[in-house]
Enzyme design. Structure first.
Site, short mmCIF file in Angstrom:
data_model
loop_
_atom_site.label_atom_id
_atom_site.label_comp_id
_atom_site.label_asym_id
_atom_site.label_seq_id
_atom_site.Cartn_x
_atom_site.Cartn_y
_atom_site.Cartn_z
N ASN A 29 0.88 -1.28 0.03
CA ASN A 29 -0.09 -0.03 -0.07
C ASN A 29 0.83 1.36 0.19
O ASN A 29 2.20 1.19 0.10
CB ASN A 29 -0.86 0.11 1.28
CG ASN A 29 -0.12 -0.03 2.42
OD1 ASN A 29 0.65 0.76 2.87
ND2 ASN A 29 -0.44 -1.16 3.26
N ASP A 52 -4.72 -6.17 5.08
CA ASP A 52 -5.50 -7.09 6.07
C ASP A 52 -5.69 -8.45 5.75
O ASP A 52 -6.03 -9.45 6.28
CB ASP A 52 -6.90 -6.39 5.83
CG ASP A 52 -7.15 -5.07 6.53
OD1 ASP A 52 -6.59 -5.09 7.51
OD2 ASP A 52 -7.80 -4.25 6.00
N LYS A 71 7.88 -17.62 -10.25
CA LYS A 71 7.20 -16.66 -10.96
C LYS A 71 6.11 -17.15 -12.17
O LYS A 71 6.32 -18.06 -12.63
CB LYS A 71 8.30 -15.80 -11.80
CG LYS A 71 7.58 -14.72 -12.38
CD LYS A 71 8.44 -14.00 -13.45
CE LYS A 71 7.97 -12.81 -14.44
NZ LYS A 71 8.67 -12.43 -15.11
N ASP A 114 -4.66 -9.71 13.32
CA ASP A 114 -4.74 -8.08 13.70
C ASP A 114 -3.70 -7.96 14.82
O ASP A 114 -3.96 -8.29 15.84
CB ASP A 114 -6.07 -7.73 13.97
CG ASP A 114 -6.34 -6.29 14.19
OD1 ASP A 114 -5.35 -5.62 14.83
OD2 ASP A 114 -7.19 -5.93 13.94
N LYS A 149 -13.66 1.88 15.59
CA LYS A 149 -12.64 0.90 15.60
C LYS A 149 -11.58 0.84 17.11
O LYS A 149 -11.40 0.14 17.37
CB LYS A 149 -11.52 1.68 14.72
CG LYS A 149 -10.44 0.89 13.76
CD LYS A 149 -9.72 1.43 12.87
CE LYS A 149 -10.61 0.90 11.71
NZ LYS A 149 -9.82 1.59 10.23
#
Ligand code: CTP
Length: 369
Positions: free
Chosen positions: A171, A248, A258, A277, A308
């Protein structure tokens, strides 16, 4: 600059690089009353001599005042810091050590020296700390030690979940906020362990860094720190700050080889499994440190953040808009605790980190045992 310094870099180069006037001579005509040694030091919050040679340390220790810099140091009314820089034998010489001990007794803060390759080709103690380390040390000099005697464990950066040996899912987290917080905790006097996902950021000085790639590795590294047997000089973590943008899901059917491109109607099929988590797992432990979570949301900060905080079971949650902060140098935060929410307005991540450390230190229960 001392006369010796001008043999290495000319005052003109220094002036051009910094955009600031450079002074060498105590009789400099730019100072009206010929009192450069007074005029230049009175506006300073601190003076840092870097690099500080063996000769200059000796002068300082004896209160000599035979050039502008030495005179300024003697005439100053602000704190003095020095970054020793010299050959390793010169550093270890009893005369230098005697002078340094005298300077410490006089209230001078000595930064370094570091150990490593020296300009003369020898290796050992005597290298100047890196310039950015000196900047960190100087900034830390002014920070109240609100986390002294505490051990802060943090996660930072993105995680990387492999698809095959050359591809993966990650990310846009840069790690900047987590690294800024690690630096701010260290400046506030804490022992700091930073578990970092893949990022090119430099380790803040004094911070113990553990590099990981995947969420599972990050989880295992955090638990290893929490489960480590007590060792001398190491405190049990009493604060955990989860800043990392943890994936997540991981690819459950990641390939050892590959994946090759085949025809358009034979695309690879990725299957996902849920990652642990980390924050919730730490918060659930019987010996849980005081936990701070971050929430990267795309909207409705207050409601999503409060939900949260409850779901993760943590006393403090720091909410921000994920896509508006990833990779940037500034941010704005919303702190959510059992009493409600409090905004920290937009600022540089280093300033926000320091404000957050103040808020954490204020809420932190006294150390157990
Ligand atoms: N976190 C964690 N381990 C995970 C996922 C998140 O430790 N596997 C931590 C993050 O470091 C952060 C907090 O949990 O402190 C919230 O992360 P965020 O991605 O905002 O929330 P998620 O729990 O993943 O929920 P969602 O993505 O559905 O909003």
């Amino acid at each position: 600059m001392t006369e010796a310094a001008t043999r290495f870099v000319t005052p003109v180069t220094f002036q051009a690089l910094t955009g600031e006037p450079v002074f060498v001579d105590q009789w400099d005509a730019r100072i009206d009353d010929n009192m450069a040694h007074i005029a230049l030091s009175r506006r300073a919050d601190a003076m840092l001599v870097a690099p500080a040679t063996a000769d200059f340390l000796a002068k300082l220790a004896h209160g000599l005042a035979d050039d502008l810099l030495a005179t300024m140091c003697l005439a100053r009314d602000c704190p003095l810091l020095a970054a020793p820089t010299m050959n390793r034998q010169m550093w270890l010489h009893p005369a230098t050590q005697r002078n340094v001990a005298q300077l410490v007794a006089d209230g001078v803060t000595i930064l370094g020296p570091a150990s490593g390759d020296q300009a003369c080709g020898e290796t050992g103690l005597g290298r100047m700390l890196e310039p950015l380390e000196l900047v960190d040390e100087l900034a830390a000099f002014f920070v109240p030690r609100t986390l002294a005697g505490r051990h802060v464990l943090l996660t930072a950066g993105p995680t990387y979940e492999p698809i095959d040996p050359v591809r993966g899912i990650t990310n846009l987290s840069s790690g900047k906020m987590g690294f800024a917080l690690a630096r701010a905790c260290s400046a506030a006097g804490a022992q700091v362990t930073l578990v970092a996902g893949p990022t090119a950021l430099a380790t803040p000085r004094g911070v113990q860094r553990v590099d990981v790639r995947t969420a599972q590795q990050m989880h295992d590294a955090v638990m290893a720190v929490l489960d480590a047997p007590p060792a001398s000089g190491t405190l049990r973590p009493d604060v955990f700050i989860a800043v990392a943008a943890v994936a997540d899901w991981r690819v459950a059917n990641a390939s050892e080889r590959k994946l090759k491109k085949r025809s358009a109607d034979d695309l690879p099929k990725l299957e996902f499994a849920q990652n642990p988590d980390i924050l919730a797992a730490v918060a659930r432990r019987a010996d849980a440190p005081w936990c701070v979570g971050f929430a990267a949301e795309s909207e409705d900060l207050e409601a999503n953040g409060a939900a949260k905080r409850a779901a993760k079971g943590v006393p403090l949650l720091v909410a921000n808009i994920g896509h508006a902060t990833f990779g940037r140098d500034d941010n704005e935060l919303l702190l959510i605790d059992e009493r409600g929410s409090q905004p920290l307005p937009r600022a540089d991540k280093a300033q926000l980190a320091q404000a957050l450390v103040t808020e954490i230190a204020r809420r932190l229960p006294p150390r157990r045992g």
